[in-house]
Write a protein that holds these residues in place. Structure first.
Motif, mmCIF file in Angstrom:
data_model
loop_
_atom_site.group_PDB
_atom_site.id
_atom_site.type_symbol
_atom_site.label_atom_id
_atom_site.label_comp_id
_atom_site.label_asym_id
_atom_site.label_seq_id
_atom_site.Cartn_x
_atom_site.Cartn_y
_atom_site.Cartn_z
ATOM 1 N N THR A 46 -11.355 17.397 48.442
ATOM 2 C CA THR A 46 -12.142 18.046 49.482
ATOM 3 C C THR A 46 -11.335 18.078 50.764
ATOM 4 O O THR A 46 -10.875 17.022 51.216
ATOM 5 N N PRO A 47 -11.128 19.227 51.385
ATOM 6 C CA PRO A 47 -10.361 19.270 52.635
ATOM 7 C C PRO A 47 -11.191 18.760 53.800
ATOM 8 O O PRO A 47 -12.308 19.188 54.006
ATOM 9 N N VAL A 48 -10.677 17.800 54.525
ATOM 10 C CA VAL A 48 -11.296 17.313 55.756
ATOM 11 C C VAL A 48 -10.196 17.225 56.803
ATOM 12 O O VAL A 48 -9.261 16.446 56.657
ATOM 13 N N ASN A 49 -10.339 18.003 57.855
ATOM 14 C CA ASN A 49 -9.299 18.049 58.884
ATOM 15 C C ASN A 49 -7.932 18.323 58.271
ATOM 16 O O ASN A 49 -6.940 17.692 58.628
ATOM 17 N N GLU A 50 -7.876 19.254 57.309
ATOM 18 C CA GLU A 50 -6.674 19.702 56.643
ATOM 19 C C GLU A 50 -6.026 18.636 55.786
ATOM 20 O O GLU A 50 -4.879 18.754 55.390
ATOM 21 N N VAL A 51 -6.752 17.549 55.487
ATOM 22 C CA VAL A 51 -6.220 16.520 54.608
ATOM 23 C C VAL A 51 -7.004 16.547 53.315
ATOM 24 O O VAL A 51 -8.217 16.495 53.331
ATOM 25 N N SER A 52 -6.327 16.637 52.175
ATOM 26 C CA SER A 52 -7.016 16.621 50.892
ATOM 27 C C SER A 52 -7.364 15.196 50.540
ATOM 28 O O SER A 52 -6.520 14.308 50.603
ATOM 29 N N ILE A 53 -8.610 14.972 50.161
ATOM 30 C CA ILE A 53 -9.091 13.622 49.880
ATOM 31 C C ILE A 53 -9.416 13.496 48.404
ATOM 32 O O ILE A 53 -10.140 14.317 47.849
ATOM 33 N N VAL A 54 -8.896 12.485 47.760
ATOM 34 C CA VAL A 54 -9.205 12.229 46.363
ATOM 35 C C VAL A 54 -10.404 11.308 46.301
ATOM 36 O O VAL A 54 -10.398 10.247 46.917
ATOM 37 N N THR A 55 -11.446 11.707 45.601
ATOM 38 C CA THR A 55 -12.619 10.857 45.451
ATOM 39 C C THR A 55 -12.800 10.483 43.991
ATOM 40 O O THR A 55 -12.289 11.145 43.095
ATOM 41 N N VAL A 56 -13.520 9.413 43.747
ATOM 42 C CA VAL A 56 -13.667 8.854 42.413
ATOM 43 C C VAL A 56 -15.141 8.701 42.101
ATOM 44 O O VAL A 56 -15.945 8.424 42.983
ATOM 45 N N THR A 57 -15.534 8.852 40.856
ATOM 46 C CA THR A 57 -16.931 8.675 40.501
ATOM 47 C C THR A 57 -17.395 7.272 40.857
ATOM 48 O O THR A 57 -16.600 6.341 40.958
ATOM 49 N N ASN A 58 -18.700 7.110 40.991
ATOM 50 C CA ASN A 58 -19.295 5.853 41.463
ATOM 51 C C ASN A 58 -18.885 5.566 42.900
ATOM 52 O O ASN A 58 -18.818 4.416 43.318
ATOM 53 N N SER A 59 -18.577 6.600 43.659
ATOM 54 C CA SER A 59 -18.174 6.386 45.035
ATOM 55 C C SER A 59 -19.387 6.149 45.916
ATOM 56 O O SER A 59 -20.486 6.571 45.604
ATOM 57 N N SER A 60 -19.162 5.456 47.015
ATOM 58 C CA SER A 60 -20.270 5.174 47.917
ATOM 59 C C SER A 60 -20.695 6.447 48.640
ATOM 60 O O SER A 60 -19.966 7.419 48.701
ATOM 61 N N TRP A 61 -21.883 6.405 49.214
ATOM 62 C CA TRP A 61 -22.470 7.589 49.870
ATOM 63 C C TRP A 61 -21.523 8.172 50.908
ATOM 64 O O TRP A 61 -21.353 9.379 51.012
ATOM 65 N N GLU A 62 -20.868 7.325 51.664
ATOM 66 C CA GLU A 62 -20.038 7.813 52.754
ATOM 67 C C GLU A 62 -18.798 8.535 52.261
ATOM 68 O O GLU A 62 -18.162 9.278 53.000
ATOM 69 N N ASP A 63 -18.396 8.342 51.000
ATOM 70 C CA ASP A 63 -17.197 8.995 50.490
ATOM 71 C C ASP A 63 -17.392 10.492 50.315
ATOM 72 O O ASP A 63 -16.425 11.235 50.234
ATOM 73 N N LYS A 64 -18.613 10.940 50.208
ATOM 74 C CA LYS A 64 -18.883 12.335 49.892
ATOM 75 C C LYS A 64 -18.851 13.188 51.163
ATOM 76 O O LYS A 64 -19.365 12.787 52.202
ATOM 77 N N GLY A 85 -25.268 14.307 44.629
ATOM 78 C CA GLY A 85 -24.154 13.723 43.904
ATOM 79 C C GLY A 85 -24.258 12.232 43.668
ATOM 80 O O GLY A 85 -23.286 11.585 43.277
ATOM 81 N N GLU A 86 -25.436 11.636 43.886
ATOM 82 C CA GLU A 86 -25.612 10.214 43.615
ATOM 83 C C GLU A 86 -25.429 9.936 42.114
ATOM 84 O O GLU A 86 -25.691 10.795 41.279
ATOM 85 N N ASP A 87 -25.015 8.732 41.800
ATOM 86 C CA ASP A 87 -24.736 8.371 40.407
ATOM 87 C C ASP A 87 -25.983 7.778 39.765
ATOM 88 O O ASP A 87 -26.148 6.565 39.678
ATOM 89 N N GLY A 88 -26.882 8.654 39.312
ATOM 90 C CA GLY A 88 -28.117 8.195 38.691
ATOM 91 C C GLY A 88 -27.885 7.452 37.401
ATOM 92 O O GLY A 88 -28.631 6.528 37.056
ATOM 93 N N GLU A 89 -26.846 7.808 36.659
ATOM 94 C CA GLU A 89 -26.542 7.122 35.399
ATOM 95 C C GLU A 89 -26.169 5.671 35.656
ATOM 96 O O GLU A 89 -26.596 4.768 34.935
ATOM 97 N N ARG A 90 -25.371 5.455 36.708
ATOM 98 C CA ARG A 90 -24.999 4.079 37.049
ATOM 99 C C ARG A 90 -26.234 3.271 37.445
ATOM 100 O O ARG A 90 -26.409 2.129 37.026
ATOM 101 N N LEU A 91 -27.103 3.871 38.268
ATOM 102 C CA LEU A 91 -28.290 3.154 38.727
ATOM 103 C C LEU A 91 -29.198 2.797 37.552
ATOM 104 O O LEU A 91 -29.759 1.695 37.514
ATOM 105 N N TRP A 92 -29.358 3.699 36.605
ATOM 106 C CA TRP A 92 -30.195 3.406 35.445
ATOM 107 C C TRP A 92 -29.592 2.278 34.619
ATOM 108 O O TRP A 92 -30.301 1.383 34.148
ATOM 109 N N SER A 93 -28.274 2.273 34.469
ATOM 110 C CA SER A 93 -27.607 1.200 33.748
ATOM 111 C C SER A 93 -27.803 -0.136 34.466
ATOM 112 O O SER A 93 -28.082 -1.160 33.837
ATOM 113 N N GLN A 94 -27.669 -0.121 35.792
ATOM 114 C CA GLN A 94 -27.877 -1.338 36.575
ATOM 115 C C GLN A 94 -29.331 -1.815 36.489
ATOM 116 O O GLN A 94 -29.601 -3.015 36.419
#
Length: 468
Positions: A46-64, A85-94
């Motif tokens: 995702t471009p933010v201020n012209e910097v490409s950011i790599v994000t990973v699944t199960n990321s915290s809310w602020e990462d999005k 984009g919340e991880d509902g599968e993770r929450l159900w597993s937890q």
């Protein structure tokens, strides 16, 4: 995928990260490698201020990279639709994990002395006892203070983190904690042993929010500091376990069986402005991954995806809406109680949703002198109240109050009355965290037709950033 193949893929991710750390003008197509990433990881850019950011699944809310429109209705519950984009599968597993672990906690409490837990034992069939307790509740219980005001908030914070680390906002994580503590514990497992407790229904999720967000950020600091506390990996591992035992146990189970049984971990993408030797600065991205490979079972296991975002969120609702107050009240009691008037300490715990509206659980307890025997008798008064504030744009805010609750004499549930109350008060904001309030409330007790008046002054503390 073979271990060698996974290592090659990991090198590709590290190569991508290296490019990101040294460039501010590389497009997503140029940066992201086309081959698939290791299992359980999805790479996006995702471009933010012209910097490409790599994000990973199960990321915290602020990462999005969320549009601010997400916060247009800050109290809208998005716990069940995962629209952002919340991880509902993770929450159900937890959630399933928590359900099983809770059975073990209940077994531990069952063997403790009853004078600690106040759990009752009887020969009554379990289903009948559960139903009787549910019908009688909620009541003000008599558990020891460290169970009510340390143990319950701790487990409320554990529930909270299950949702928070699955990518949900603070408000959604609080709602999840409230649902779990109410229906899974108070009206679920614990109702087989005792009547649901009113203060536990409030204290567990509300103070659990405060503790849970603190623990969430403490874990960030430990992970970003290399997993150590005071330079010790052993202390670091111990701290990580107690900060979030559900997630830690999930990691342990996955490592024990050699595959992902419980979806555990969260995502970390650190974004920060770094000063360079030439006096300029650049935006750098930090990605932290740890994998356990070579289990011998043909599966790669995610040992811990210890990744958090170092930046803050734009969410307007955080644990700063939680407020605690303490002070003194003068009790002018009806003659039906047979008690002399006097002073008593008063406390409240509440949610200050906005400058116009709040809701609190209030409790007052004093030893009042009985008129006939001159003995000191305990009088208690508790209620769940709602407040509406006028003149909300200013520091001085008159308000009206209305609520429901009970009053007890001598801690005897048979000498109690259901009460309705209404009154007025003045709230004065000192700063974002501190305020004063003075109010008068009139209580009407249905059982004794008692009319009581309570005038109080309290100091209020708002947690975190307080009023925003």
């Amino acid at each position: 995928m073979t271990d060698q193949g996974m290592i090659l893929q990991l090198y590709k991710i590290l190569f991508t990260t290296t490019l990101l750390l040294n460039s501010t003008h590389i497009s997503a197509e140029e940066v992201i490698p086309s081959p698939a990433a290791p299992e359980d990881v999805v790479i996006t850019s995702t471009p933010v201020n012209e910097v490409s950011i790599v994000t990973v699944t199960n990321s915290s809310w602020e990462d999005k990279n969320l549009p601010y429109s997400v916060y247009a209705q800050p109290y809208k519950i998005s716990l069940f639709d995962t629209a952002n984009g919340e991880d509902g599968e993770r929450l159900w597993s937890q959630t399933k994990s928590v359900a099983w672990y809770g059975v073990g906690v209940a077994g531990f409490l069952a063997v403790l002395p009853s004078d600690i837990t106040n759990w009752e034992t009887s020969d009554e069939r379990l289903a009948e006892k559960w139903w009787d307790n549910v019908r009688e509740g909620p009541v003000w219980d008599r558990d020891v203070w460290y169970i009510n005001y340390i143990g319950h908030p701790y487990f409320g914070g554990v529930y909270y983190q299950s949702a928070r680390k699955s990518g949900y906002r603070q408000w959604d994580a609080f709602i999840y904690s409230a649902l779990m503590s109410t229906f899974y514990w108070e009206y679920g497992i614990e109702a087989f042993a005792e009547i649901p407790a009113l203060q536990d229904l409030v204290v567990t999720p509300v103070l659990g929010w405060v503790y849970g967000e603190w623990a969430f950020n403490q874990e960030k600091d430990i992970i970003q500091g290399g997993g150590t506390v005071w330079g010790s990996e052993a202390l670091g591992s111990t701290a990580l376990f107690f900060l979030d035992p559900v997630d830690s146990i999930g990691h342990g189970i996955n490592q024990l069986v050699g595959k992902q049984v419980v979806i555990a971990g969260t995502g970390y993408v650190g974004i920060q402005e770094v000063s360079l030797p030439n006096g300029s600065s650049e935006t750098q991205v930090k990605i932290n991954l740890r994998y356990a490979m070579g289990s011998g079972k043909g599966n790669s296991t995610k040992a811990r995806s210890d990744m958090y975002n170092a930046a803050g969120a734009d969410d307007p609702v955080d644990f700063g809406i939680v407020g605690f107050s303490a002070g003194y009240a003068y009790l002018n009691l009806d003659d039906e109680w047979g008690l002399e008037n006097g002073w008593a300490p008063i406390f409240s715990l509440g949610l200050y949703f906005s400058p116009e509206f709040s809701s609190r659980l209030s409790y007052s307890r004093g030893e009042m002198k009985e008129k006939t025997s001159a003995e000191h008798i305990v009088y208690e008064n508790y209620s769940v109240d709602m407040q509406y504030y006028f003149n909300a744009d200013n520091d001085l805010r008159p308000y009206i109050n209305i609520g429901l609750g009970e009053a007890l004499k001598d801690q005897d549930r048979d000498i109690k009355t259901f009460q309705g109350n209404a009154g007025v008060g003045i709230y004065y904001k000192l700063d974002r965290n501190w305020a004063l309030q003075f109010d008068w409330q009139h209580y009407y007790g249905t059982k004794f037709s008692a009319n009581d008046d309570l005038a109080s002054g309290q100091v209020i503390y708002r947690f975190g950033n307080g009023e925003r």
